[in-house]
Design an enzyme around this catalytic site. Structure first.
Site, mmCIF file in Angstrom:
data_model
loop_
_atom_site.group_PDB
_atom_site.id
_atom_site.type_symbol
_atom_site.label_atom_id
_atom_site.label_comp_id
_atom_site.label_asym_id
_atom_site.label_seq_id
_atom_site.Cartn_x
_atom_site.Cartn_y
_atom_site.Cartn_z
ATOM 1 N N PRO A 115 -0.937 -5.471 -53.774
ATOM 2 C CA PRO A 115 -1.001 -5.909 -55.167
ATOM 3 C C PRO A 115 -2.203 -6.848 -55.359
ATOM 4 O O PRO A 115 -2.510 -7.648 -54.481
ATOM 5 C CB PRO A 115 0.315 -6.650 -55.390
ATOM 6 C CG PRO A 115 0.881 -6.925 -54.040
ATOM 7 C CD PRO A 115 0.263 -5.957 -53.082
ATOM 8 N N VAL A 116 -2.875 -6.684 -56.489
ATOM 9 C CA VAL A 116 -4.118 -7.444 -56.736
ATOM 10 C C VAL A 116 -3.790 -8.847 -57.246
ATOM 11 O O VAL A 116 -2.859 -9.035 -58.026
ATOM 12 C CB VAL A 116 -4.986 -6.684 -57.768
ATOM 13 C CG1 VAL A 116 -6.213 -7.499 -58.164
ATOM 14 C CG2 VAL A 116 -5.415 -5.346 -57.196
ATOM 15 N N GLY A 176 -4.575 -11.403 -50.157
ATOM 16 C CA GLY A 176 -5.916 -11.118 -49.633
ATOM 17 C C GLY A 176 -6.442 -9.746 -50.017
ATOM 18 O O GLY A 176 -7.190 -9.117 -49.252
ATOM 19 N N SER A 177 -6.079 -9.275 -51.225
ATOM 20 C CA SER A 177 -6.515 -7.926 -51.625
ATOM 21 C C SER A 177 -8.031 -7.841 -51.782
ATOM 22 O O SER A 177 -8.639 -6.834 -51.413
ATOM 23 C CB SER A 177 -5.820 -7.497 -52.923
ATOM 24 O OG SER A 177 -6.177 -8.365 -53.968
ATOM 25 N N ASP A 209 -9.606 -15.318 -45.260
ATOM 26 C CA ASP A 209 -9.114 -13.993 -45.655
ATOM 27 C C ASP A 209 -9.982 -12.887 -45.071
ATOM 28 O O ASP A 209 -9.470 -11.896 -44.530
ATOM 29 C CB ASP A 209 -9.097 -13.862 -47.184
ATOM 30 C CG ASP A 209 -8.004 -14.690 -47.827
ATOM 31 O OD1 ASP A 209 -7.466 -15.592 -47.150
ATOM 32 O OD2 ASP A 209 -7.690 -14.444 -49.002
HETATM 33 C C1 MEV Z 1 -5.190 -19.437 -50.604
HETATM 34 O O1 MEV Z 1 -4.912 -18.110 -50.118
HETATM 35 C C2 MEV Z 1 -5.030 -20.446 -49.514
HETATM 36 C C3 MEV Z 1 -5.420 -21.876 -49.902
HETATM 37 O O2 MEV Z 1 -5.159 -22.688 -48.756
HETATM 38 C C4 MEV Z 1 -6.870 -21.983 -50.301
HETATM 39 C C5 MEV Z 1 -7.850 -21.757 -49.163
HETATM 40 O O3 MEV Z 1 -7.519 -21.946 -47.989
HETATM 41 O O4 MEV Z 1 -9.008 -21.455 -49.484
HETATM 42 C C6 MEV Z 1 -4.561 -22.378 -51.038
#
Ligand code: MEV
Length: 301
Positions: free
Chosen positions: A87-88, A93-94, A138
């Site tokens: 899901p976007v 992490g899409s 990500d």
């Molecule tokens: C977002 O997926 C995770 C956060 O810790 C932000 C980041 O690490 O850049 C909220």
């Protein structure tokens, strides 16, 4: 034609705290984004959003990836088809999976010879180009696959655990939530700093439980982590409803994943309980997705 795919990710522990240098554990999951690339006489990008050429509004990540890949090859004529199980915009992490998968497909189609490290770095640059800010996590986890302690990027092993994701279908802005936490920290520095540092300690304990495959302890630590995330204002009613319903059906633990506010929660559950947990999430208004952790990073299929 080249087909590549790359996984999404969840945070087992430590989101938000990792922004302040604390530990976090991030895991690649079996939900993937598939990208097909073939030579064409012009640039064409196809997805559920429709068809476009190089278009930074409709297909920003693929367009920015194509632009970046021009450093390595003349990427002027290519047809890209996108097909995603993620899901976007819901914290899984899409965009990183799409970016990394596109770079790998072009890497192979144009014989650029990029290493996985180069793909992860380029992916991070593409996310910067599009978002104006990004965490390297990500794109790194999507490229490499597996479970990682952050910020050290030490690889951990965690096998055979059922993960049930619950999507609130409510979008949230990572940038806004990270800013809100920063504001709260400025206002109550001692309190918020110690909460973030406690989240770091939870991750540290969590690493031990992960290495021992002690799911019960992992679950309890996830629940404590969730309480602290709530305390810094990144929870929501929708997330709590899904989290409590998953716990009531015997999940080891449940918490939000990613920036929070909306997006997704995760429940860790024994294989015998994933159906009940998934049904509970659905009854509470979420969209459940049962998945698992994967070691498979970006690949050419
Ligand atoms: C977002 O997926 C995770 C956060 O810790 C932000 C980041 O690490 O850049 C909220």
């Amino acid at each position: 034609m080249i087909t590549s795919s790359a996984p999404g990710k969840i945070y087992l522990f430590g989101e938000h705290a990792v922004v302040y240098g604390e530990n976090a554990i991030c895991c690649a999951i079996e939900l993937r984004t598939h990208v097909q690339a073939e030579f064409n006489d012009h640039i064409e990008i196809n997805s559920v959003l429709g068809r476009s050429g190089l278009n930074f509004e409709k297909h920003p990540y693929v367009s920015a990836a194509i632009e970046r890949m021009k450093e390595f090859a003349p990427v002027d004529g290519v047809k890209i088809n996108i097909n995603s199980e993620l899901p976007v915009g819901s914290g899984l992490g899409s965009s990183a999976a799409l970016t990394v998968s596109t770079i790998q497909a072009l890497n192979h189609l144009f014989h650029c010879g990029l290493s996985l490290e180069q793909i992860a770095d380029l992916g991070y640059n593409v996310e910067w180009d599009v978002q104006g800010n990004a965490s390297p996590t990500d794109t790194y986890v999507s490229t490499m696959g597996g479970v990682f302690m952050l910020p050290s990027r030490r690889k951990l092993e965690l096998n055979d655990c059922g993960i049930v994701i619950g999507d609130t279908k409510k979008n949230s802005s990572t940038k806004k939530l990270v800013t809100n936490v920063a504001e709260l920290k400025n206002r109550f520095p001692e309190i918020v700093t110690s909460i973030l540092s406690t989240i770091g300690k939870i991750t540290y304990c969590g690493e031990y439980s992960v290495c021992n495959g002690d799911y019960e302890s992992i679950g309890k630590l996830m629940n404590i982590n969730q309480g602290l995330l709530d305390s810094i204002g990144v929870g929501s009613l929708e997330l709590s409803q899904l989290i409590y319903s998953a716990r009531s059906k015997g999940a080891y633990g449940a918490k939000l994943t990613g920036a929070g506010g909306g997006g997704c929660m995760i429940a860790l559950a024994d294989a015998s309980k994933t159906v009940d947990v998934s049904d509970a999430i659905k009854s509470a208004g979420g969209v459940p997705i049962t998945t698992n952790i994967t070691d498979k990073g970006v690949v050419v299929e």
